[in-house]
Motif scaffolding. Structure first.
Motif, short mmCIF file in Angstrom:
data_model
loop_
_atom_site.label_atom_id
_atom_site.label_comp_id
_atom_site.label_asym_id
_atom_site.label_seq_id
_atom_site.Cartn_x
_atom_site.Cartn_y
_atom_site.Cartn_z
N PHE A 213 1.60 -52.52 2.00
CA PHE A 213 0.23 -52.13 2.26
C PHE A 213 -0.72 -53.31 2.10
N GLY A 214 -1.90 -53.20 2.69
CA GLY A 214 -2.90 -54.23 2.53
C GLY A 214 -3.48 -54.28 1.13
N HIS A 215 -3.42 -53.16 0.42
CA HIS A 215 -3.88 -53.07 -0.97
C HIS A 215 -2.90 -52.17 -1.71
N GLY A 216 -2.58 -52.54 -2.94
CA GLY A 216 -1.64 -51.75 -3.73
C GLY A 216 -0.22 -52.26 -3.61
N ARG A 217 0.65 -51.68 -4.42
CA ARG A 217 2.03 -52.15 -4.51
C ARG A 217 2.90 -51.59 -3.40
N PRO A 218 3.83 -52.40 -2.87
CA PRO A 218 4.76 -51.87 -1.88
C PRO A 218 5.63 -50.76 -2.45
N VAL A 219 6.10 -49.90 -1.58
CA VAL A 219 7.13 -48.92 -1.91
C VAL A 219 8.45 -49.49 -1.43
N THR A 220 9.42 -49.65 -2.31
CA THR A 220 10.65 -50.37 -1.97
C THR A 220 11.88 -49.48 -1.88
N GLY A 221 11.69 -48.18 -1.84
CA GLY A 221 12.81 -47.26 -1.66
C GLY A 221 12.32 -45.91 -1.16
N SER A 222 13.06 -45.35 -0.21
CA SER A 222 12.72 -44.03 0.35
C SER A 222 11.25 -43.95 0.75
N ALA A 223 10.77 -45.01 1.42
CA ALA A 223 9.34 -45.09 1.74
C ALA A 223 8.89 -43.96 2.66
N SER A 224 9.76 -43.54 3.58
CA SER A 224 9.34 -42.50 4.51
C SER A 224 8.88 -41.25 3.78
N SER A 225 9.64 -40.84 2.78
CA SER A 225 9.27 -39.61 2.07
C SER A 225 7.97 -39.81 1.29
N VAL A 226 7.74 -41.01 0.80
CA VAL A 226 6.49 -41.28 0.08
C VAL A 226 5.31 -41.23 1.05
N LEU A 227 5.47 -41.81 2.24
CA LEU A 227 4.40 -41.80 3.22
C LEU A 227 4.08 -40.39 3.69
N ARG A 228 5.11 -39.56 3.81
CA ARG A 228 4.89 -38.19 4.28
C ARG A 228 4.15 -37.34 3.26
N ALA A 229 4.13 -37.81 2.02
CA ALA A 229 3.41 -37.08 0.96
C ALA A 229 2.00 -37.64 0.75
N ALA A 230 1.57 -38.57 1.59
CA ALA A 230 0.25 -39.18 1.43
C ALA A 230 -0.87 -38.16 1.56
N THR A 231 -1.95 -38.42 0.84
CA THR A 231 -3.11 -37.54 0.85
C THR A 231 -4.35 -38.33 1.24
N ASP A 232 -5.45 -37.62 1.40
CA ASP A 232 -6.75 -38.25 1.69
C ASP A 232 -7.73 -37.86 0.59
#
Length: 235
Positions: A213-232
């Motif tokens: 990401f441009g800000h914050g720490r990378p996700v280095t495992g199972s990133a797809s599932s983390v992205l699908r849980a993103a909120t606003d």
């Protein structure tokens, strides 16, 4: 400047509150984003630490035109001779021909925006040698696919490195700042929040292990599932 290996060939450059990324292999190096104006020496130090020189930098790719990501592009391009690439709809902003649309700051973003923008200087103009479109493929990492992700800015792009399971999202998605990880969210300060959310959903549909990401720490495992849980949380 902190230099952290994310996966073999890809390093995170922490430039204050902004991230840049450096891909390097036997064919040379690609810098994705440049940090604020004045961070050129820190990028040069990162290249030195990796045994690279200015002539090893083959290209500078900007995920979008905001000055915290494009601020040192002119300096680094002049120093290295590397061409600058940016999304087509942001290219005129990077070239200094158009101020670009301002972000639509929500009530929940106002305090954060005041802090984040306090010391940000305009980015010096720099020629854009190649304007990028959705579906373009760059000759790096076995083929990096350009994804048009409008919303944060009209010409925001992401880079998908399918051979490595890596996604570089720019500011469409913001990572957690916690060392222990945490949820990711729609990036704040968008020009079109509806379009930005649709772009986040497009990225979340990809099959990736690593997200940067441009800000914050990378996700280095199972990133797809983390992205699908993103909120606003700022909407």
């Amino acid at each position: 400047m902190d230099l952290v290996e994310v996966v073999p060939g890809l390093h995170l450059l922490r430039l204050g509150f902004v991230n840049a990324y450096l891909w390097h292999d036997e064919d040379g190096a690609t810098l994705v984003d440049t940090g604020l104006s004045g961070t050129g020496p820190a990028v040069g130090a990162a290249l030195d630490e990796l045994g690279l020189r200015g002539h090893d930098l083959r290209r500078i790719v900007l995920t979008h035109s905001h000055p915290d990501h494009s601020g040192s592009a002119a300096e680094l391009a002049a120093w290295s001779g590397a061409p600058v690439l940016a999304g087509r709809a942001d290219a005129a902003v990077v070239r200094g021909e158009d101020p670009g649309p301002p972000p639509v700051v929500t009530a929940a973003e106002q305090d954060l925006y005041a802090v984040a923008s306090a010391d940000v200087r305009p980015a010096p103009a720099v020629p854009v040698v190649q304007a990028l479109d959705d579906g373009d493929v760059l000759d790096l990492a076995g083929g990096a696919v350009v994804l048009g992700v409008p919303g944060h800015t009209p010409g925001s792009i992401a880079l998908h490195l399918p051979r490595h399971g890596v996604l570089l999202t720019g500011d469409t998605i913001a990572g957690s700042r916690s060392e222990d990880g945490g949820p990711v969210v729609l990036g704040p300060f968008n020009t079109d929040r509806t379009a930005a959310w649709a772009s986040l959903q497009r990225l979340a549909a990809l099959d990736v292990e690593v997200a940067c990401f441009g800000h914050g720490r990378p996700v280095t495992g199972s990133a797809s599932s983390v992205l699908r849980a993103a909120t606003d949380p700022f909407g």
